[in-house]
Design a protein around this motif. Structure first.
Motif, mmCIF file in Angstrom:
data_model
loop_
_atom_site.group_PDB
_atom_site.id
_atom_site.type_symbol
_atom_site.label_atom_id
_atom_site.label_comp_id
_atom_site.label_asym_id
_atom_site.label_seq_id
_atom_site.Cartn_x
_atom_site.Cartn_y
_atom_site.Cartn_z
ATOM 1 N N ARG A 1 0.850 -1.181 0.000
ATOM 2 C CA ARG A 1 0.000 0.000 0.000
ATOM 3 C C ARG A 1 0.891 1.237 0.000
ATOM 4 N NH1 ARG A 1 -3.278 -2.913 4.621
ATOM 5 N NH2 ARG A 1 -1.301 -4.003 4.556
ATOM 6 N N LEU A 2 0.265 2.390 -0.121
ATOM 7 C CA LEU A 2 1.058 3.613 -0.142
ATOM 8 C C LEU A 2 1.675 3.872 1.228
ATOM 9 C CD1 LEU A 2 -1.212 5.957 -2.287
ATOM 10 C CD2 LEU A 2 0.757 4.620 -3.014
ATOM 11 N N ILE A 3 0.884 3.612 2.276
ATOM 12 C CA ILE A 3 1.349 3.853 3.642
ATOM 13 C C ILE A 3 0.844 2.739 4.540
ATOM 14 C CG2 ILE A 3 1.580 6.366 3.623
ATOM 15 C CD1 ILE A 3 -1.324 6.543 4.498
ATOM 16 N N PRO B 1 5.622 5.631 5.779
ATOM 17 C CA PRO B 1 5.643 5.524 4.319
ATOM 18 C C PRO B 1 5.910 4.104 3.842
ATOM 19 C CG PRO B 1 7.641 6.566 5.133
ATOM 20 C CD PRO B 1 6.756 6.384 6.316
ATOM 21 N N VAL B 2 5.250 3.694 2.780
ATOM 22 C CA VAL B 2 5.599 2.444 2.110
ATOM 23 C C VAL B 2 5.898 2.818 0.656
ATOM 24 C CG1 VAL B 2 4.942 0.071 1.579
ATOM 25 C CG2 VAL B 2 4.167 1.122 3.701
ATOM 26 N N LEU B 3 4.875 2.788 -0.214
ATOM 27 C CA LEU B 3 5.125 3.173 -1.606
ATOM 28 C C LEU B 3 5.070 4.682 -1.786
ATOM 29 C CD1 LEU B 3 3.239 0.433 -3.634
ATOM 30 C CD2 LEU B 3 5.677 0.675 -3.259
ATOM 31 N N LYS C 1 -5.916 8.733 4.945
ATOM 32 C CA LYS C 1 -4.746 7.874 5.160
ATOM 33 C C LYS C 1 -5.163 6.488 5.631
ATOM 34 C CE LYS C 1 -1.174 11.342 5.678
ATOM 35 N NZ LYS C 1 -0.180 11.967 6.551
ATOM 36 N N SER C 2 -6.221 6.445 6.447
ATOM 37 C CA SER C 2 -6.716 5.143 6.903
ATOM 38 C C SER C 2 -7.202 4.302 5.739
ATOM 39 C CB SER C 2 -7.871 5.318 7.887
ATOM 40 O OG SER C 2 -7.392 5.848 9.078
ATOM 41 N N VAL C 3 -7.908 4.944 4.813
ATOM 42 C CA VAL C 3 -8.398 4.197 3.651
ATOM 43 C C VAL C 3 -7.213 3.660 2.854
ATOM 44 C CG1 VAL C 3 -9.674 4.366 1.479
ATOM 45 C CG2 VAL C 3 -10.529 5.538 3.511
ATOM 46 N N LEU C 4 -6.212 4.514 2.650
ATOM 47 C CA LEU C 4 -5.063 4.091 1.848
ATOM 48 C C LEU C 4 -4.245 3.015 2.558
ATOM 49 C CD1 LEU C 4 -3.928 7.541 0.413
ATOM 50 C CD2 LEU C 4 -5.270 5.756 -0.718
ATOM 51 N N ALA C 5 -4.288 3.015 3.892
ATOM 52 C CA ALA C 5 -3.518 2.016 4.639
ATOM 53 C C ALA C 5 -4.343 0.766 4.931
ATOM 54 C CB ALA C 5 -3.030 2.628 5.953
ATOM 55 N N LYS D 1 -7.370 -2.419 3.967
ATOM 56 C CA LYS D 1 -7.569 -3.518 3.017
ATOM 57 C C LYS D 1 -7.819 -3.014 1.613
ATOM 58 C CE LYS D 1 -9.607 -7.439 5.451
ATOM 59 N NZ LYS D 1 -9.919 -7.137 6.835
ATOM 60 N N SER D 2 -8.509 -1.876 1.510
ATOM 61 C CA SER D 2 -8.905 -1.428 0.174
ATOM 62 C C SER D 2 -7.807 -0.654 -0.540
ATOM 63 C CB SER D 2 -10.183 -0.595 0.256
ATOM 64 O OG SER D 2 -10.137 0.259 1.359
ATOM 65 N N GLY D 3 -6.674 -0.408 0.125
ATOM 66 C CA GLY D 3 -5.655 0.437 -0.489
ATOM 67 C C GLY D 3 -4.517 -0.297 -1.181
ATOM 68 N N LEU D 4 -4.652 -1.617 -1.390
ATOM 69 C CA LEU D 4 -3.569 -2.347 -2.062
ATOM 70 C C LEU D 4 -3.333 -1.772 -3.457
ATOM 71 C CD1 LEU D 4 -4.471 -6.038 -1.146
ATOM 72 C CD2 LEU D 4 -2.819 -4.541 -0.050
ATOM 73 N N VAL D 5 -2.064 -1.732 -3.857
ATOM 74 C CA VAL D 5 -1.719 -1.173 -5.160
ATOM 75 C C VAL D 5 -1.432 -2.318 -6.124
ATOM 76 C CG1 VAL D 5 -0.146 0.348 -6.387
ATOM 77 C CG2 VAL D 5 -0.750 0.855 -4.024
ATOM 78 N N ILE D 6 -2.178 -2.331 -7.234
ATOM 79 C CA ILE D 6 -2.019 -3.411 -8.216
ATOM 80 C C ILE D 6 -1.469 -2.845 -9.521
ATOM 81 C CG2 ILE D 6 -3.809 -4.859 -7.163
ATOM 82 C CD1 ILE D 6 -5.757 -3.870 -9.266
ATOM 83 N N PRO D 7 -0.787 -3.669 -10.319
ATOM 84 C CA PRO D 7 -0.112 -3.150 -11.516
ATOM 85 C C PRO D 7 -1.076 -2.804 -12.649
ATOM 86 C CG PRO D 7 0.202 -5.517 -11.331
ATOM 87 C CD PRO D 7 -0.522 -5.095 -10.100
ATOM 88 N N LYS D 8 -0.952 -1.586 -13.154
ATOM 89 C CA LYS D 8 -1.814 -1.152 -14.252
ATOM 90 C C LYS D 8 -1.549 -1.980 -15.512
ATOM 91 C CE LYS D 8 -2.810 2.737 -17.255
ATOM 92 N NZ LYS D 8 -2.425 4.059 -17.722
#
Lengths: 535, 322
Positions: free
Chosen positions: A72-74, A84-86, A165-169, A171-178
């Motif tokens: 995730r982003l954070i 910070p993560v991504l 920030k909570s949303v991004l951190a 379950k729903s904030g995983l980043v998948i490859p475009k």
């Protein structure tokens, strides 16, 4: 404001100092040098996932596996600060209607393609908003990539920083490859069975019915990490088999109550295993009793309050949960050190008072019974079954006739959340530190969605409640927001459409030579890049 | 002979059809649906998303249309798509079926070896301490629930003694030769196959004993003895061969129930077979997967029963004469 609860503070100062240095920056010097290499075998207290990555939110099981691969982003550390993560930085504009995200450079996907702002734009509009985030991202209007590593999110209304920030951190904030998902149906893309992410581990092989083998990502953006060469996640259907596997040395770590509760003391007695309850505050579970407001009797607040007095919650915590739970104070889990408050209506266990309240509400004992109710206990946790039996007894002590049923999971879901076919239901809810929408949707009118599980099934609707939550959704001043959360909790406990019974304290069982675990607020969903083996 | 085999094969088609319709109706009758389970697990609450998923999973269509579509796809040898596994049903089954077949075969072999040996021994030494011990063992293994037996064997042989692995089918991450791999699988197979097999061995032992005692009384056995054959040869060549018929019948019948028994053993020893897949699919009301497993299961049972019939013809010439 302190983001530490006292309990966490005492327990985590040492661990947090260790943990913080591995994230992005190099701060304090480590007290122990982590060792590289080895194989870690882990599991969790549930079943195998249906797919290694499930786009639409994802239950705990796919979340557990996919977060080792997708990042995730954070993330939220155990001290409830975002790390910070991504993303290196997420900054709100002065009016809180847009946020600028600075991304980490030199991050690559497991297939070698670079991770860029385009990926985040794709995720925000094609994945987070329509699929995983749902109502949380209702206000998201547009997303723009300013340059290769900068993204701006624009919103229709002000969005509180902690909320976004909570949303991004979450379950729903995983980043998948475009480059893999663009143009396909994300939900049914076959790649979900062998996900490709930016995370510290790459999927090597999934043997359905047995395990998934993850290998160290040698090109991980944080060069020293992960410490472990191979992470194997195995699944057992049977908790007793998990304890056997621990004892036979074939399992190192199990999160979220992997073994039967009575076994915890036995297994952790010898010093070879540790029972750890940190790492669950951002996915905190509460056992609840819900009252169907479509029934005439339970529309009366006095009846709901009376029944609250009739239940000995300490007994439930001590006997049914073997002390691995504590009586709920309000609607907010006690591990939520930001929004939790003790300043709410409380209902001590008092059968006489309960009886008097029911008499006053117009339900005196007539020919041996006050009224009859159907109690549905959702059979997905063993403890719910026992709670059902206890509640039947407790209500019968008040001369209420109880018809108890304990249906299996699919039937429970249908009866409670689709057909509303119950008077009183025993269920469970889990929520993050941020109360919107996870916790609030149990009480608000917009939480009533027929067929949507783990939401407002009681049909409770109160304009005052809706207004508090609506104000909280757009309040960007943190102290004011916390006050609103307390208003919410006070009203929720006075109105009592849902009776929170006990706050669960899930347990991680881990071999004592596994180091640096349980350092984030949601350890089940962490990447485990920093875990190492002292062997 | 060929006519009999062809007739048996032709009977399989209506059988599979009946399995589909009956199970489809049963699953539809069970409260709750795949949709409920999937959306709750994924915590989907957005009404728009709920509708989209309803359409994706095809649950927005009437039941009869879903059934018709399913039968049509089975006719084209396509078992459908499982949204839960996010893969075609056949792929998932093909991936997990071999593990169950290996487990069932191994359990059957153990059951037959142990059961027949024990039964023969008990009948030869009838009413001695041997006979009593075997009867006692048979009652015990018949009564002990297989999950309990599985766990107890794991605790003793895997946890305490460390002779066998506690679960799984292979040592994870070991790249071995074909032979090494086979030995590894066999090593993992011992505990679950024994736990599953002993239950059936108990039945076979009882049936074999009774059947042997019956055959012992027949005239041709007396003739065999009278013409001076050694006792061992009488037992093996004359009595056993004839006493085997009821066992063959039982094996044929039990191959079907063994699929059910393997669900429990697979759960206890995390054996990556079809049992837990079936169990999960029933619990999540995932009807394409349940039907897929049952269709293939019924095919398996039908083929096994046909094989049993053919074995009958070989073992007992009187049947062929009819």
């Amino acid at each position: 404001m302190s983001r530490f609860s006292r309990r966490d503070f005492l327990a985590t100062t040492a661990g947090a100092a260790l943990a913080s240095r591995f994230v992005g920056s190099a701060a304090a010097a480590p007290t122990v040098t982590p060792k590289r290499g080895g194989t870690l075998i882990g599991t969790w207290g549930g079943f195998e996932p249906q797919s290694l990555f499930v786009p639409a939110g994802g239950g705990s099981s796919p979340y557990f596996t996919s977060t080792k691969v997708h990042e995730r982003l954070i993330r939220l550390a155990v001290d409830l600060k975002f790390e910070p993560v991504l993303a290196l930085e997420i900054k709100p504009a002065a009016d809180f209607r847009s946020y600028t995200i600075k991304l980490r450079d030199n991050v690559t996907w497991h297939d070698g393609k670079p991770f860029t702002a385009d990926d985040v734009v794709f995720n925000a509009m094609e994945y987070w908003k329509p699929i995983s985030g749902g109502v949380s991202l209702d206000a998201l209007e547009s997303v723009e990539a300013v340059d290769r590593l900068t993204v701006v999110l624009k919103f229709k209304a002000p969005v509180p920083e902690f909320f976004l920030k909570s949303v991004l951190a979450s379950k729903s904030g995983l980043v998948i490859p475009k480059h893999i998902y663009a143009g396909s149906n994300i939900i049914t893309n076959p790649i979900n069975n062998t996900p490709v992410g930016t995370g510290p581990y790459k999927v090597k092989e999934w043997v359905r019915g047995s395990h998934v083998e993850l290998l160290r990502n040698d090109k991980y953006w944080n060069p020293g990490l992960p410490y472990i060469d191979r992470l194997v996640i195995r699944w057992w259907r049977d908790p007793a088999s998990r304890s056997a596997a621990f004892e036979a040395g074939q399992l190192d770590i199990g999160v979220f109550n992997p073994i039967p509760m009575p076994e915890i003391a036995r297994l952790s007695a010898g010093g070879k295993f540790i029972a750890e309850s940190k790492g669950y505050s951002n996915s905190a579970w509460i056992a609840t009793v819900e009252f169907n407001q479509r029934r005439e009797i339970f529309k009366k607040r006095e009846v709901r309050q009376a029944l609250m007095h009739a239940i000995d919650r300490q007994f439930i915590a001590d006997t049914i949960f073997f002390g691995r739970a504590s009586p709920s104070i309000g609607a907010i889990h006690n591990s939520n050190s930001i929004f939790f408050t003790k300043d709410v209506q409380n209902y001590p266990f008092d059968v006489k008072k309960a009886a008097a309240l029911l008499d006053a509400a117009g339900y005196p004992v007539k020919s041996g019974s006050r009224f009859k109710l159907s109690l549905v206990s959702a059979g997905w946790f063993e403890e719910n079954v026992k709670m059902g039996q206890y509640l039947k007894q407790a209500f019968e002590d008040l001369d209420i006739t109880v018809d108890l049923s304990v249906p299996d999971r699919a039937t429970s879901l249908k009866r409670i959340y689709t057909d509303y076919d119950y008077d009183v239901a025993i269920s469970n809810n889990s929520g993050g530190i941020e109360l919107i929408p996870g916790t609030t949707q149990y009480y608000t009118t917009d939480g009533i969605v027929k067929g949507a599980a783990f939401r407002n099934a009681t049909g409770y609707s109160n304009p005052k409640m809706d207004e508090i939550v609506a104000r909280m959704t757009v309040e960007t001043d943190e102290p004011k927001r916390i006050e609103l959360a307390k208003d919410f909790d006070r009203l929720a406990t006075i109105e009592a459409p849902i009776l929170p019974m006990v706050d669960l304290e899930p347990v991680t069982i881990v071999r004592s030579d596994v180091r640096n675990h349980s350092t984030t607020a949601d350890f089940l969903g962490e990447s485990w890049a920093e875990v190492w083996l002292d062997r | 002979m060929r006519r009999i085999i062809l007739r048996r094969l032709a009977q399989i088609i209506p059988l599979v059809f009946a399995v589909i319709v009956m199970n489809f109706v049963l699953i539809q009758l069970a409260p709750g649906s795949l949709f409920d389970v999937m959306t709750s697990e994924q915590q989907v609450t957005d009404p728009a998303m709920l509708n989209q998923l309803r359409k994706t999973y095809g649950v927005d269509q009437p039941t009869s249309v879903q059934l018709a579509k399913y039968i049509w796809s089975v006719v084209r040898l396509d078992l459908g798509y499982s949204y839960r596994q996010n893969a075609p049903v056949l792929d998932v089954i093909v991936e997990q079926l071999p593990a169950t077949v290996i487990l069932m075969l191994a359990a059957t072999v153990i059951a037959l070896l142990v059961g027949i040996t024990a039964g023969v021994l008990a009948s030869v030494k009838v009413n001695t301490i041997w006979d009593n011990l075997i009867s006692l063992g048979a009652v015990f293994f018949f009564a002990a629930p297989s999950f309990w037996l599985g766990i107890m064997m794991t605790v003793l042989f895997a946890v305490k003694l460390g002779w066998f692995p506690v679960g799984g089918m292979r040592t994870i991450g070991s790249d071995q030769s074909a032979l090494g791999d086979a030995l590894d699988v066999m090593h993992h197979l011992v505990l679950p196959a024994t736990a599953l097999g002993l239950f059936y061995a108990a039945t076979y032992a009882r049936v074999m004993r009774a059947s042997m005692l019956e055959v012992f009384r027949l005239d041709f056995v007396r003739t065999a003895r009278a013409k001076g054959l050694s006792p061992g040869r009488v037992v093996v060549a004359h009595v056993m061969r004839n006493a085997l018929l009821p066992i063959i019948t039982l094996v044929g019948l039990q191959l079907g129930t063994m699929l059910g028994g393997s669900v429990v053993i697979e759960a206890v020893s995390s054996w990556p077979g079809i049992g837990s897949l079936l169990f999960d699919s029933v619990m999540s009301r995932n009807f394409p997967m349940v039907l897929g497993v049952l269709v293939l299961g019924s095919l398996l049972v039908a083929v096994c029963n046909a094989t049993v019939d053919i074995l009958y013809l070989r073992l007992d010439p009187r049947i062929r004469a009819r």
